[in-house]
Motif scaffolding. Sequence first.
Motif, mmCIF file in Angstrom:
data_model
loop_
_atom_site.group_PDB
_atom_site.id
_atom_site.type_symbol
_atom_site.label_atom_id
_atom_site.label_comp_id
_atom_site.label_asym_id
_atom_site.label_seq_id
_atom_site.Cartn_x
_atom_site.Cartn_y
_atom_site.Cartn_z
ATOM 1 N N PRO A 237 32.913 30.520 33.634
ATOM 2 C CA PRO A 237 33.486 29.727 32.543
ATOM 3 C C PRO A 237 35.007 29.601 32.619
ATOM 4 O O PRO A 237 35.562 28.556 32.251
ATOM 5 C CB PRO A 237 33.056 30.494 31.287
ATOM 6 N N LEU A 238 35.681 30.650 33.106
ATOM 7 C CA LEU A 238 37.140 30.582 33.201
ATOM 8 C C LEU A 238 37.581 29.650 34.322
ATOM 9 O O LEU A 238 38.675 29.078 34.267
ATOM 10 C CB LEU A 238 37.728 31.980 33.402
ATOM 11 N N ARG A 239 36.760 29.502 35.351
ATOM 12 C CA ARG A 239 37.074 28.521 36.392
ATOM 13 C C ARG A 239 36.834 27.101 35.884
ATOM 14 O O ARG A 239 37.598 26.179 36.164
ATOM 15 C CB ARG A 239 36.235 28.765 37.648
ATOM 16 N N LEU A 240 35.776 26.930 35.097
ATOM 17 C CA LEU A 240 35.444 25.610 34.569
ATOM 18 C C LEU A 240 36.475 25.112 33.566
ATOM 19 O O LEU A 240 36.957 23.982 33.656
ATOM 20 C CB LEU A 240 34.066 25.649 33.907
ATOM 21 N N HIS A 241 36.806 25.966 32.598
ATOM 22 C CA HIS A 241 37.603 25.500 31.466
ATOM 23 C C HIS A 241 38.836 26.353 31.170
ATOM 24 O O HIS A 241 39.534 26.090 30.185
ATOM 25 C CB HIS A 241 36.728 25.436 30.213
ATOM 26 N N GLY A 242 39.112 27.374 31.995
ATOM 27 C CA GLY A 242 40.283 28.200 31.767
ATOM 28 C C GLY A 242 40.153 29.085 30.546
ATOM 29 O O GLY A 242 39.129 29.080 29.850
ATOM 30 N N THR A 243 41.191 29.842 30.255
ATOM 31 C CA THR A 243 41.126 30.777 29.126
ATOM 32 C C THR A 243 41.072 30.061 27.783
ATOM 33 O O THR A 243 40.652 30.650 26.782
ATOM 34 C CB THR A 243 42.332 31.730 29.139
ATOM 35 N N ALA A 244 41.462 28.786 27.747
ATOM 36 C CA ALA A 244 41.409 28.043 26.481
ATOM 37 C C ALA A 244 39.982 27.844 25.988
ATOM 38 O O ALA A 244 39.767 27.418 24.854
ATOM 39 C CB ALA A 244 42.105 26.689 26.623
ATOM 40 N N VAL A 245 38.984 28.171 26.819
ATOM 41 C CA VAL A 245 37.590 28.141 26.369
ATOM 42 C C VAL A 245 37.374 29.149 25.233
ATOM 43 O O VAL A 245 36.407 29.050 24.466
ATOM 44 C CB VAL A 245 36.639 28.415 27.557
ATOM 45 N N THR A 246 38.275 30.118 25.098
ATOM 46 C CA THR A 246 38.177 31.144 24.051
ATOM 47 C C THR A 246 38.317 30.552 22.653
ATOM 48 O O THR A 246 37.913 31.177 21.658
ATOM 49 C CB THR A 246 39.260 32.223 24.285
ATOM 50 N N ARG A 284 43.020 20.451 38.811
ATOM 51 C CA ARG A 284 42.211 21.399 39.582
ATOM 52 C C ARG A 284 42.431 22.803 39.051
ATOM 53 O O ARG A 284 43.473 23.092 38.467
ATOM 54 C CB ARG A 284 42.561 21.347 41.068
ATOM 55 N N PRO A 285 41.449 23.694 39.272
ATOM 56 C CA PRO A 285 41.678 25.115 38.979
ATOM 57 C C PRO A 285 42.629 25.706 40.012
ATOM 58 O O PRO A 285 42.808 25.157 41.108
ATOM 59 C CB PRO A 285 40.280 25.739 39.096
ATOM 60 N N LYS A 286 43.220 26.844 39.674
ATOM 61 C CA LYS A 286 44.131 27.508 40.610
ATOM 62 C C LYS A 286 43.968 29.009 40.487
ATOM 63 O O LYS A 286 43.872 29.545 39.380
ATOM 64 C CB LYS A 286 45.580 27.106 40.320
ATOM 65 N N ALA A 287 43.943 29.685 41.624
ATOM 66 C CA ALA A 287 43.751 31.136 41.643
ATOM 67 C C ALA A 287 45.037 31.854 42.006
ATOM 68 O O ALA A 287 45.873 31.330 42.750
ATOM 69 C CB ALA A 287 42.672 31.506 42.650
ATOM 70 N N CYS A 288 45.184 33.071 41.490
ATOM 71 C CA CYS A 288 46.218 33.983 41.972
ATOM 72 C C CYS A 288 45.755 34.591 43.290
ATOM 73 O O CYS A 288 44.621 34.381 43.745
ATOM 74 C CB CYS A 288 46.462 35.095 40.943
ATOM 75 N N PHE A 289 46.595 35.368 43.918
ATOM 76 C CA PHE A 289 46.264 36.054 45.172
ATOM 77 C C PHE A 289 44.989 36.884 45.000
ATOM 78 O O PHE A 289 44.821 37.598 44.012
ATOM 79 C CB PHE A 289 47.439 36.959 45.569
ATOM 80 N N SER A 290 44.070 36.759 45.928
ATOM 81 C CA SER A 290 42.857 37.590 46.003
ATOM 82 C C SER A 290 42.007 37.517 44.738
ATOM 83 O O SER A 290 41.397 38.494 44.326
ATOM 84 C CB SER A 290 43.235 39.057 46.285
ATOM 85 N N CYS A 291 41.951 36.332 44.137
ATOM 86 C CA CYS A 291 41.189 36.166 42.892
ATOM 87 C C CYS A 291 39.970 35.288 43.114
ATOM 88 O O CYS A 291 40.105 34.147 43.578
ATOM 89 C CB CYS A 291 42.064 35.561 41.814
ATOM 90 N N PRO A 292 38.771 35.768 42.746
ATOM 91 C CA PRO A 292 37.563 34.947 42.877
ATOM 92 C C PRO A 292 37.298 34.053 41.673
ATOM 93 O O PRO A 292 36.346 33.280 41.686
ATOM 94 C CB PRO A 292 36.466 36.008 43.015
#
Length: 609
Positions: A237-246, A284-292
């Motif tokens: 869910p956090l990849r789909l919609h980010g933390t604002a899904v909260t 697009r989504p974006k990851a930090c270093f070593s983040c799945p």
Amino acid sequence: MHGWRGKILRVDLTRSEVREESLDLQTAKDYIGGRGFGIRHLLRELDPTCDPLGPENILVMAAGPLTGTAAPTGARYMVTTKSPLTGAVTCSNSGGRFPAELKRAGFDMIILQGRASEPLYLWVDQGRAELRAAKHLWGRTTHETDAALREETHAEARTTCIGPAGERLVRFAAIMNDKDRAAGRSGVGAVMGSKKLKAVVVRGTGEVPLYDRKAFRELVEKLNKKFRDSLKGGQHPLRLHGTAVTVMATQNYGVLPTRNFQQGTFEGWEGIHGETLTRKFLVRPKACFSCPISCGRVTKVDDPAFKGEGEGPEYETVYALGSDCGVDNLAAVTKANYLCNELGLDTITMGATIACAMELAERGYLPEADVGRRLRFGDARALVELTRMTGLREGFGDLLAEGSLRLASRYGHPELAMVAKGQEFAGYDPRGEQGMGLAYATSPVGASHMRGDPAYIELLGVPMLIDPLSWQDKGKLVKDWQDVFAIIDSAGLCVFFTVRNLVTPTRDIRPQGIMELLNAATGAGYDLDELVRAGERIFNAERLFLVRAGFNRKDDTLPPRMLKEPMPDGPGKGMVCHLEEMLNEYYPVRGWTPEGVPTPEKLRELGLA
């Protein structure tokens, strides 16, 4: 050493001197890294009563032993200093790529002390460090600074810097790394600005040495497989919609702060929800270093009134700049978020301070002439303009730059600042989430959900769901979560993955998976009790700093609105936060006196005597 690089970079800005120091192995084990290293140095080297913006304050940038490794979300570092917003200790966390680059360059931490006479930046290249002139960068935004410094140093270098807000000593200025990642809270950017340090630039290609490479690799593969399997072929869910899904969860529980915490539900919540952000603005989504997970949001707004592009907003930003200000225009919220990133501002305090100003104005306490415009909840254009003015300390922005408590006090109504220890609340109303109220009140950095977040267990059901409206037995629960979060922050991990995958699925969470990763990486040989005790040591060290700075039980409190004004709506309607009852349980569990001071016996037990 393994996991740890064994080196500290100490920078004396007054003398323009840079030197290396060695990291002691026992100290590394006792304090883990990151947040632990920061508070250890503050306790040893800093007078807790000092002026946070004076040259005697120090600022510690420290990574953890898992930062820069393949550990899932091993991407975090901590900035620790004395806060100009609260006068307390602060430890502000950020991810991205800069923290891993610091470890790859060969250092566990950078200690910054003194004050330069002219603007400087620190360039660390493959273990070699030097101070360089930065006068040509002073006044530039964080994005402009990042581009200029990578052109001056190396295209693959990583930067952390301040913007105009930090230079102008805005009390909640952030330090921004990798352009849009923020060590955001408590004014760490103002401390950096007071030292005339514009940026730290790092390039490193070394690998973090591991004690048992095979065991570490097997652990990482097992964790990543477990994570993939949990998705069942879908996306997180956090990849789909980010933390604002909260937003949906806090709205449903009636704890979504609205109009300066006057309500716990917002009629415009769907307009600022994560799914709306995805549909309207996500690139697009974006990851930090070593983040799945990839919870970061690369976004773009085409609305001519609020045009821009960058990263975010996240949930805390959406609450603070959105519902708390009565604004349901997501384009405006996102534009204000971009400005915070570019100017170097904490989005939580920025939004909460504007919300406080809006209530002051609506109640007739804040004259329109002082603001320079009519100010009311829901004014999207005012939100954006006041954010810009704050970062530059222009006009009324000069007063907003002091934070909500100083603003409200100036106009005779400090009770309208929704703060603990002078720092603005995160996006959860403690009347409808009792444990969060205790966490806000006892957090060493002032109100914060990231120094021990009971929302996981009170709202999100991770690892189980407990009644958010009950205040019984919350003292031990909050204590356990605070200690584990100290471990997470010190190890160099992100809570989003860790709380769901690296701790025991029990009410009194235990850092089982973190211990296994730490032992494989460092060879420290932690047992579970020893690691838990390290987290408790770090939290108590921060409390010791507060006590020496003059804080005690009177400061472990919340605004009258939380304690006396019943929640007007939602599932918690009629509730107040039962803080005193929870404190009476919490202090004995902590081994503190009734005044909130760690006992000599507790300090001896933790090696802090």
